[in-house]
Design a protein around this motif. Structure first.
Motif, PDB file in Angstrom:
ATOM      1  N   GLN A 175       0.830  -1.204   0.000  1.00  0.00           N
ATOM      2  CA  GLN A 175       0.000   0.000   0.000  1.00  0.00           C
ATOM      3  C   GLN A 175       0.867   1.257   0.000  1.00  0.00           C
ATOM      4  N   THR A 176       1.926   1.250   0.775  1.00  0.00           N
ATOM      5  CA  THR A 176       2.795   2.420   0.863  1.00  0.00           C
ATOM      6  C   THR A 176       3.553   2.638  -0.433  1.00  0.00           C
ATOM      7  N   VAL A 177       4.252   1.613  -0.888  1.00  0.00           N
ATOM      8  CA  VAL A 177       5.139   1.751  -2.045  1.00  0.00           C
ATOM      9  C   VAL A 177       4.361   2.085  -3.318  1.00  0.00           C
ATOM     10  N   PHE A 178       3.284   1.359  -3.571  1.00  0.00           N
ATOM     11  CA  PHE A 178       2.614   1.536  -4.855  1.00  0.00           C
ATOM     12  C   PHE A 178       1.747   2.787  -4.915  1.00  0.00           C
ATOM     13  N   GLN A 179       1.303   3.296  -3.775  1.00  0.00           N
ATOM     14  CA  GLN A 179       0.601   4.578  -3.815  1.00  0.00           C
ATOM     15  C   GLN A 179       1.551   5.742  -4.073  1.00  0.00           C
ATOM     16  N   LEU A 180       2.830   5.542  -3.796  1.00  0.00           N
ATOM     17  CA  LEU A 180       3.822   6.583  -4.056  1.00  0.00           C
ATOM     18  C   LEU A 180       4.472   6.446  -5.430  1.00  0.00           C
ATOM     19  N   GLN A 181       4.283   5.315  -6.082  1.00  0.00           N
ATOM     20  CA  GLN A 181       4.873   5.068  -7.398  1.00  0.00           C
ATOM     21  C   GLN A 181       4.340   6.060  -8.429  1.00  0.00           C
ATOM     22  N   ILE A 195      11.732   3.558  -3.344  1.00  0.00           N
ATOM     23  CA  ILE A 195      10.744   3.976  -2.342  1.00  0.00           C
ATOM     24  C   ILE A 195      10.816   3.074  -1.121  1.00  0.00           C
ATOM     25  N   ALA A 196      10.953   1.765  -1.357  1.00  0.00           N
ATOM     26  CA  ALA A 196      11.013   0.809  -0.245  1.00  0.00           C
ATOM     27  C   ALA A 196      12.165   1.138   0.697  1.00  0.00           C
ATOM     28  N   ARG A 197      13.334   1.453   0.133  1.00  0.00           N
ATOM     29  CA  ARG A 197      14.476   1.810   0.976  1.00  0.00           C
ATOM     30  C   ARG A 197      14.252   3.152   1.648  1.00  0.00           C
ATOM     31  N   LYS A 198      13.640   4.078   0.923  1.00  0.00           N
ATOM     32  CA  LYS A 198      13.363   5.402   1.482  1.00  0.00           C
ATOM     33  C   LYS A 198      12.433   5.296   2.692  1.00  0.00           C
ATOM     34  N   ARG A 199      11.490   4.342   2.636  1.00  0.00           N
ATOM     35  CA  ARG A 199      10.523   4.168   3.717  1.00  0.00           C
ATOM     36  C   ARG A 199      10.965   3.109   4.731  1.00  0.00           C
ATOM     37  N   ILE A 247       0.424   8.035   3.800  1.00  0.00           N
ATOM     38  CA  ILE A 247      -0.362   7.143   2.956  1.00  0.00           C
ATOM     39  C   ILE A 247      -1.609   6.691   3.696  1.00  0.00           C
ATOM     40  N   THR A 248      -2.724   6.694   3.005  1.00  0.00           N
ATOM     41  CA  THR A 248      -3.969   6.151   3.533  1.00  0.00           C
ATOM     42  C   THR A 248      -4.276   4.856   2.799  1.00  0.00           C
ATOM     43  N   GLU A 249      -4.427   3.770   3.542  1.00  0.00           N
ATOM     44  CA  GLU A 249      -4.657   2.476   2.907  1.00  0.00           C
ATOM     45  C   GLU A 249      -5.976   2.477   2.148  1.00  0.00           C
ATOM     46  N   VAL A 250      -5.923   1.937   0.922  1.00  0.00           N
ATOM     47  CA  VAL A 250      -7.128   1.790   0.114  1.00  0.00           C
ATOM     48  C   VAL A 250      -7.994   0.681   0.700  1.00  0.00           C
TER      49      VAL A 250
END
Length: 257
Positions: A175-181, A195-199, A247-250
Motif C-alpha cells: 500500500q505504501t510503495v505503490f501509492q507513491l509510485q 521507495i522501499a528503501r526510502k521508507r 499514505i492512507t490504505e485503500v
C-alpha cells in the motif's frame, strides 16, 4: 465480517492471447495443489486482441481468478500498481504473464516474508545463475547487466537484480510503495525499490529459477533510453520530497469476476 485471502497474485497483461490461458492454467493449478488461500488478478492493459475475453471465459471454471480493466493502455507499471493497490491479500505479489519465473517459486518469496521477516521479497536471476534454465542471448545479458549496474549506481540500490518481474510485498509495504509510485511503464521496478528503501522497509533478494522467453517485448535501445529518463525522474521526485508523503490504505473492495 469479510474474510480476505492470504495471498494475491497480480498478472499484468497486454495482448497476451497466445499465452494467457497456459499461464492461468499453471497459476491456478499451483494455487490448488499448494492449497494457497489466494486470489489471482489479471490486469488487462487495454489489450486490442482477445486477452480479456479469454480471461472471462477462463473465470467460469476458476473462481480464484478475477479480471481488472485499465481505462486504456497505460503500461506495465500502471497495471501492476492498479492490481496491487486494489488486491485483497495480506501478502501481494506480481508476476509476468510469460511466467519466466515458474509460479511455484512464489513459495520462496512467501517464505522470505513469513519466516524471515522481510517486508518485500524480490526474485533474482543473478544471485544463483545456475537456476536459469533458458538464458537470454548474450547481447540481452550484456545490456541487462549494464542497465542494472547503472541503476544500482544512480539509485544506490544494493540488489543484484532490480528488474525481475517477480516480487512480493506485505500489505502494508504494498500500500505504501505503490501509492507513491509515479513511473507507469517498464522503469517502475527501480522506483518501487527506491521507495522501499526510502521508507525503511526490509527487502530480501531471493534467487529464483528463471527461463528467458524469446517473445519478450522489451527493446533495450528504445526502452533502455526511456528507463534512463525515468531514473532521473525518480531522483527528482526524491529531491522534491514526494516519497515522504503520508499514505492512507485503500479499502479492500470485493472483486467481481
Amino acid at each position: 465480517m469479510l474474510e480476505y485471502p492470504k495471498y494475491s497474485i497480480v498478472i499484468p497483461a497486454y495482448n497476451e492471447r497466445l499465452r494467457i490461458i497456459a499461464t492461468l492454467d499453471a497459476v491456478v493449478a499451483c494455487v490448488r495443489r499448494e492449497h494457497w488461500d489466494a486470489e489471482v488478478i489479471v490486469v488487462n492493459d487495454g489489450s486490442t486482441d482477445e486477452t480479456a475475453d479469454l480471461v472471462r471465459d477462463f473465470i467460469r471454471n476458476a473462481p480464484e481468478v478475477h479480471l481488472m480493466e485499465n481505462p486504456s493502455n497505460r503500461g506495465k507499471g500502471y497495471s501492476v500498481r492498479n492490481g496491487i493497490v486494489h488486491a485483497q491479500g495480506n501478502i501481494v505479489m506480481f508476476t509476468d504473464a510469460d511466467l519466466s519465473a515458474p509460479i511455484d517459486e512464489a513459495d520462496r518469496l512467501f517464505a522470505a516474508i513469513e519466516k524471515d521477516g522481510a517486508d518485500i521479497a524480490i526474485g533474482s536471476r543473478w544471485l544463483a545463475t545456475s537456476r536459469q534454465t533458458h538464458r537470454q542471448p548474450l547481447y540481452r545479458q550484456f545490456f541487462g547487466r549494464c542497465f542494472n549496474a547503472l541503476t544500482r549506481m544512480v539509485m544506490r540500490l544494493p540488489y543484484a537484480d532490480t528488474q525481475c518481474g517477480f516480487k512480493a510485498f506485505t500489505r502494508d509495504a504494498a500500500q505504501t510503495v505503490f501509492q507513491l509510485q509515479t513511473i507507469e511503464r517498464w522503469g517502475f521496478d527501480p522506483e518501487i525499490l527506491f521507495i522501499a528503501r526510502k521508507r525503511h522497509f526490509k527487502v530480501k533478494e531471493v534467487p529464483v529459477s528463471w527461463a528467458h522467453d524469446a517473445r519478450s517485448r522489451i527493446s533495450y535501445l528504445r526502452d533502455g533510453l526511456q528507463m534512463l529518463k525515468e531514473l532521473a525522474i525518480v531522483r527528482w521526485n526524491a529531491l522534491l520530497g514526494r516519497y515522504g508523503k503520508d499514505i492512507t490504505e485503500v479499502d479492500r473492495p470485493e472483486l467481481h469476476s
